[in-house]
Each structure stands twice: as C-alpha cells, then as structure tokens.
Design a protein around this motif. Structure first.
Motif, PDB file in Angstrom:
ATOM      1  N   SER A 205       0.814  -1.216   0.000  1.00 54.67           N
ATOM      2  CA  SER A 205       0.000   0.000   0.000  1.00 54.67           C
ATOM      3  C   SER A 205       0.847   1.265   0.000  1.00 54.67           C
ATOM      4  N   ARG A 206       2.116   1.165   0.374  1.00 42.08           N
ATOM      5  CA  ARG A 206       3.008   2.319   0.420  1.00 42.08           C
ATOM      6  C   ARG A 206       3.951   2.383  -0.780  1.00 42.08           C
ATOM      7  N   ARG A 207       3.706   1.536  -1.779  1.00 40.24           N
ATOM      8  CA  ARG A 207       4.627   1.474  -2.915  1.00 40.24           C
ATOM      9  C   ARG A 207       4.421   2.661  -3.863  1.00 40.24           C
ATOM     10  N   VAL A 208       5.419   2.899  -4.680  1.00 37.74           N
ATOM     11  CA  VAL A 208       5.339   3.900  -5.735  1.00 37.74           C
ATOM     12  C   VAL A 208       4.642   3.260  -6.936  1.00 37.74           C
ATOM     13  N   LEU A 209       3.563   3.847  -7.388  1.00 46.81           N
ATOM     14  CA  LEU A 209       2.855   3.328  -8.561  1.00 46.81           C
ATOM     15  C   LEU A 209       3.472   3.884  -9.837  1.00 46.81           C
ATOM     16  N   PHE A 210       3.259   3.160 -10.935  1.00 47.21           N
ATOM     17  CA  PHE A 210       3.742   3.665 -12.225  1.00 47.21           C
ATOM     18  C   PHE A 210       3.138   5.025 -12.531  1.00 47.21           C
ATOM     19  N   GLY A 211       1.860   5.187 -12.182  1.00 48.18           N
ATOM     20  CA  GLY A 211       1.189   6.448 -12.453  1.00 48.18           C
ATOM     21  C   GLY A 211       1.699   7.615 -11.639  1.00 48.18           C
ATOM     22  N   ASP A 212       2.539   7.319 -10.625  1.00 51.98           N
ATOM     23  CA  ASP A 212       3.085   8.372  -9.771  1.00 51.98           C
ATOM     24  C   ASP A 212       4.332   9.029 -10.346  1.00 51.98           C
ATOM     25  N   VAL A 213       4.953   8.427 -11.352  1.00 54.11           N
ATOM     26  CA  VAL A 213       6.223   8.926 -11.873  1.00 54.11           C
ATOM     27  C   VAL A 213       6.048   9.385 -13.324  1.00 54.11           C
ATOM     28  N   PRO A 214       6.974  10.200 -13.822  1.00 55.49           N
ATOM     29  CA  PRO A 214       6.865  10.669 -15.206  1.00 55.49           C
ATOM     30  C   PRO A 214       6.802   9.497 -16.185  1.00 55.49           C
ATOM     31  N   GLU A 215       6.140   9.719 -17.300  1.00 59.59           N
ATOM     32  CA  GLU A 215       5.902   8.649 -18.270  1.00 59.59           C
ATOM     33  C   GLU A 215       7.201   8.038 -18.788  1.00 59.59           C
ATOM     34  N   TYR A 216       8.249   8.855 -18.905  1.00 56.71           N
ATOM     35  CA  TYR A 216       9.492   8.313 -19.459  1.00 56.71           C
ATOM     36  C   TYR A 216      10.144   7.290 -18.522  1.00 56.71           C
ATOM     37  N   MET A 217       9.724   7.258 -17.255  1.00 54.00           N
ATOM     38  CA  MET A 217      10.280   6.297 -16.299  1.00 54.00           C
ATOM     39  C   MET A 217       9.496   4.982 -16.244  1.00 54.00           C
ATOM     40  N   ARG A 218       8.358   4.896 -16.907  1.00 52.06           N
ATOM     41  CA  ARG A 218       7.481   3.731 -16.751  1.00 52.06           C
ATOM     42  C   ARG A 218       7.834   2.572 -17.676  1.00 52.06           C
ATOM     43  N   ASN A 219       8.605   2.825 -18.687  1.00 54.26           N
ATOM     44  CA  ASN A 219       8.965   1.780 -19.659  1.00 54.26           C
ATOM     45  C   ASN A 219       7.735   1.098 -20.249  1.00 54.26           C
ATOM     46  N   GLY A 220       6.687   1.891 -20.492  1.00 52.33           N
ATOM     47  CA  GLY A 220       5.470   1.376 -21.105  1.00 52.33           C
ATOM     48  C   GLY A 220       4.565   0.621 -20.160  1.00 52.33           C
ATOM     49  N   ARG A 221       4.904   0.543 -18.886  1.00 54.32           N
ATOM     50  CA  ARG A 221       4.090  -0.198 -17.923  1.00 54.32           C
ATOM     51  C   ARG A 221       3.004   0.694 -17.339  1.00 54.32           C
ATOM     52  N   ASN A 222       1.976   0.042 -16.756  1.00 58.85           N
ATOM     53  CA  ASN A 222       0.907   0.774 -16.081  1.00 58.85           C
ATOM     54  C   ASN A 222       0.443  -0.016 -14.868  1.00 58.85           C
ATOM     55  N   ASP A 223      -0.526   0.516 -14.149  1.00 57.54           N
ATOM     56  CA  ASP A 223      -0.982  -0.090 -12.897  1.00 57.54           C
ATOM     57  C   ASP A 223      -2.234  -0.938 -13.066  1.00 57.54           C
ATOM     58  N   GLU A 224      -2.587  -1.284 -14.288  1.00 59.03           N
ATOM     59  CA  GLU A 224      -3.789  -2.094 -14.530  1.00 59.03           C
ATOM     60  C   GLU A 224      -3.532  -3.558 -14.169  1.00 59.03           C
ATOM     61  N   ASP A 225      -4.598  -4.243 -13.731  1.00 58.58           N
ATOM     62  CA  ASP A 225      -4.540  -5.665 -13.383  1.00 58.58           C
ATOM     63  C   ASP A 225      -3.354  -5.965 -12.471  1.00 58.58           C
ATOM     64  N   PRO A 226      -3.266  -5.281 -11.327  1.00 57.08           N
ATOM     65  CA  PRO A 226      -2.051  -5.358 -10.514  1.00 57.08           C
ATOM     66  C   PRO A 226      -1.772  -6.719  -9.899  1.00 57.08           C
ATOM     67  N   GLU A 227      -2.800  -7.555  -9.659  1.00 54.25           N
ATOM     68  CA  GLU A 227      -2.582  -8.843  -8.996  1.00 54.25           C
ATOM     69  C   GLU A 227      -2.113  -9.943  -9.951  1.00 54.25           C
ATOM     70  N   ASN A 228      -2.073  -9.640 -11.239  1.00 53.04           N
ATOM     71  CA  ASN A 228      -1.583 -10.605 -12.222  1.00 53.04           C
ATOM     72  C   ASN A 228      -0.105 -10.894 -11.950  1.00 53.04           C
ATOM     73  N   PRO A 229       0.273 -12.171 -11.765  1.00 51.82           N
ATOM     74  CA  PRO A 229       1.674 -12.481 -11.448  1.00 51.82           C
ATOM     75  C   PRO A 229       2.687 -11.897 -12.421  1.00 51.82           C
ATOM     76  N   ALA A 230       2.328 -11.861 -13.715  1.00 50.77           N
ATOM     77  CA  ALA A 230       3.250 -11.289 -14.695  1.00 50.77           C
ATOM     78  C   ALA A 230       3.443  -9.800 -14.445  1.00 50.77           C
ATOM     79  N   ASN A 231       2.364  -9.102 -14.089  1.00 56.20           N
ATOM     80  CA  ASN A 231       2.470  -7.676 -13.806  1.00 56.20           C
ATOM     81  C   ASN A 231       3.211  -7.414 -12.497  1.00 56.20           C
ATOM     82  N   ILE A 232       3.034  -8.299 -11.524  1.00 53.74           N
ATOM     83  CA  ILE A 232       3.773  -8.174 -10.270  1.00 53.74           C
ATOM     84  C   ILE A 232       5.270  -8.335 -10.521  1.00 53.74           C
TER      85      ILE A 232
END
Length: 420
Positions: A205-232
């Motif tokens: 709950s205290r983690r930094v989300l992808f949506g919290d940082v500038p887009e150039y730092m996300r490497n195309g990732r997002n916070d959708e479907d967060p419980e998916n093992p591949a996304n984790i």
C-alpha cells in the motif's frame, strides 16, 4: 518479523586512538556467491579500493561504541549514542499518532483479524493486518511484526500473514521458501498475542505506482490488473531499479531510508500501544531480513520494545563494505554512522533488554566470519551492561530463511520475556 535482497579482508593497519579493536552473512537478495568465495579470493566488491576503505577505521573502535574504555555508565552512553544515531538517521517528523480505520473484521483459523489503515502526512494510506486469538479477553502482550523485503515490493504485510484459505500463489511460494509454509504472524498470534503487521514505505500500500512517476520512467508499464503475477514480476523488476533513485532523492531531502522506515514503524508502534486490548508494557518486535533491519532500528531506539528477535540481518559495516554491499538494498545505509557505531551496536543500544539474533550459517547475504564478529560485539556490549543472560545468538544450517525451527526458538524467547 520480516527478507532482504539485492563481506571482508584483513586490511592495512591504521589509526589507533588508544582503544584496541575487538577481536573477533535485506534487501534485493542476490544469492550468487557462497560465504567463503570472496574471502578465499582475497578480493573486494570495490576492487583494490577495499583495502584502503576498510583501513579508515581499522584498529579503532567507533567513537560511540560502548566497548570503548571511556564509556562507563550505560545510561550516559545510551543517551549520547541514541542522540548521535538519531541525528545520522535524520528521522523525519511525521506528526502525531494517526487515526486508525478498521476497514474489515472477521475470524479465520482461530483468530480474530482486523484489516486496518491509517493516513500519514505523505503517500497513500498505510494498510496493516492485526491478528489475535479469537474470543481473547483483557489486555494481551503484543508483537509488532515486520515483513521482509525479498525483492518483492508489490507485497507487504501479506508476506507473513494468512487471512483466508485463498492465498495469492506468489505469497504461497514466498511462505514456502522462507517460512516453512507458515504465516508466522498467525502462528504467534495463536500463542496469545496481539500482532500488528503494517506495510512500510515503498511496499504494498506504500509502494510507488507507475502512475506516480513521469511517463518516461514507466517503460510502457501501467498499474492495470495489478494482482496478475506477470504484472507483479514486472513491477518488482522496475521497483528494484528505482531504489537508487529513491535513496538519492531522500538524501537530497535531508533524510535517509532507514530514518523513514523508523518514522513509519514508530507510528505503527504508537497505534499498537494505544489499543485497549494491548498491554503496552509487554511489547516485542521482530522480522526476517528487511524485517530484521527494521527490528534493529526499532529495538535499538525505542525502549517500549521489551523483547526483540532479529532474524537474518546481522553483520558488520566492514562486511557490507568489502563483501556484501552488492547483495543489499539501499534501505540499509546511513552516511557517516560507521565511524561512530558498528552495525550490531545499533541493536546493542537496547542492552540490557532481552535480545535474540537468529542467523542462517549458509546465508549468502553475509559472510560467516563477520556474522560471528557481530555476535561477539553484541556479547561484549551485553556483558559490559551486566546482562549476558538477556542476549542470545543462534545459528541454523541452510540459506536465508526463518523456518519452523527458528520460529520455535523465537516464540519461546518472546514467551520467556513477555509472558513471565
């Protein structure tokens, strides 16, 4: 209690200030080198600079070490050393005890469980799990239980708890690997404790989300479907690379990662102490790896912790300098402190309060000789404090873990000092 992720040469003789040096291994865990490999090769993780760097403090006890001859009175030493440690940690002020929300209550496996949250002055609300025996009456002793690092920032308090028969598969694997397939917070709660397990800075709950940082730092990732093992997996890979950025930014803010850890964990301790079902005079804390690091800080600095169990996080600054900084998270380091207190002496600040250290003899996060030296340092501190019987260090075969046998010793230690 809580896993870290991702060692030491004989060095040049140097300064001698009249005190002889004592004679005498978490984070983003990289289990790639055995305990003896680096020592056998007589090499350092910083190459030829290792010998020079370790010589800066060779043959000299740190200036605030209780082992120095000039420190005679333990209370005077503790006051001075705690003040210096507090200054070095640069602990941020984060307000008074937060208002706690009980989001859900239910029973499972003989336990009463509460899902809690509270809002600190920064970030999203901290989520926590509280467990105690079902139908418990009166005030109980309590444990502030710290989750590990384990290279997995997506999860926090779920690493050491179990709240239903349906468990995330990655947490099932995690508990099988590190905890003998047990949720140790549940296990000790069943023994008659109120157990609080909070998420901490940059985890769950205290983690930094992808949506919290500038887009150039996300490497195309997002916070959708967060419980998916591949996304984790993708998140944890990103979060590992983000650690050095966070650490450098915290330094620029005039604080340190260990300081932020302690500030957040102290608020969790405040929450625990203020509960009507808790005997605030009988509180312990502990954790594996990253949770062990948090145990060292909390137990060393806050005397409300009457009993401490540090699991899988004990060595010396020299070990980290020469051998093992490659294995450890940025969450460990405190600038300038090694000149004033060796790492074990942070925990030693609690002497004569009961303290147990549990090590794995094949733990590749540390070298065995430096784990032994850390034990000797703590033994000397407790002996000088007249409290030899209140310190114990045990070694268990195998890699980095807090298995069932280690849990049994930890729980017996808590029972001895918190239930007597």
């Amino acid at each position: 209690m809580g896993v870290t992720t991702g060692g030491l040469l004989d060095a040049l003789a140097s300064k001698n200030d009249g005190n002889s040096k004592s004679n005498s291994n978490s984070s983003n865990a990289a289990h790639t080198m055995g305990n003896n490999q680096l020592n056998d090769q007589n090499l350092s993780v910083i190459g030829l600079y290792g010998q020079w760097a370790t010589s800066l403090n060779e043959n000299r006890l740190p200036s605030f070490s209780y082992r120095r001859d000039e420190w005679k009175n333990i209370e005077e030493w503790r006051k001075a050393a705690k003040q210096r440690l507090t200054e070095r940690l640069a602990i941020p002020a984060i307000g008074s005890t937060p208002r706690v929300s009980v989001n859900k209550q239910y029973s499972f496996d003989g336990l009463h469980i509460e899902e809690l949250s509270w809002q600190l002055p920064f970030g999203r609300p901290t989520e926590a799990i509280l467990l105690k025996p079902l139908n418990a009456k009166g005030k109980l002793p309590a444990i502030l239980a710290f989750h590990d690092h384990g290279g997995n920032k997506y999860f926090g308090c779920r690493k050491i708890t179990r709240t239903s028969n349906t468990q995330h598969p990655l947490m099932k694997e995690h508990q099988q690997e590190y905890y003998s397939d047990l949720a140790w917070a549940n296990e000790i709660a069943r023994l008659g404790y109120v157990v609080l397990v909070p998420d901490v800075f940059t985890f769950a709950s205290r983690r930094v989300l992808f949506g919290d940082v500038p887009e150039y730092m996300r490497n195309g990732r997002n916070d959708e479907d967060p419980e998916n093992p591949a996304n984790i997996k993708a998140y944890n890979e990103w979060a590992a690379e983000h650690e050095h950025i966070m650490a450098k930014s915290l330094f620029c803010a005039g604080t340190t990662w260990p300081g932020v850890f302690f500030a957040e964990d102290r608020k969790a301790l405040d929450v625990l102490c203020e509960r009507a079902d808790v005997d605030a005079s009988r509180i312990g804390c502990g954790g594996l790896s990253g949770g062990g690091l948090r145990t060292v800080l909390m137990a060393g600095l806050d005397e409300r912790i009457k009993c401490a169990v540090d699991v899988g996080f004990m060595s010396t600054w020299n070990d980290f300098l020469l051998n093992k900084s490659i294995n450890h998270t940025w969450m460990l380091y405190v600038p300038l402190l090694p000149d004033e207190l060796d790492f074990p002496e942070i925990l030693g600040l609690r002497a004569p309060l009961p303290t147990l250290v549990l090590n794995d003899s094949d733990d590749t996060l540390y070298t065995l000789p430096e784990m032994n030296r850390a034990e000797k340092i703590l033994s000397e501190v407790f002996k000088k404090a007249g409290a030899q019987e209140r310190f114990k260090c045990s070694y268990y075969p195998g890699p980095h873990k807090f298995d069932v046998k280690m849990q049994e010793e930890a729980f017996s230690w808590f029972n001895r000092w918190l239930k007597a």
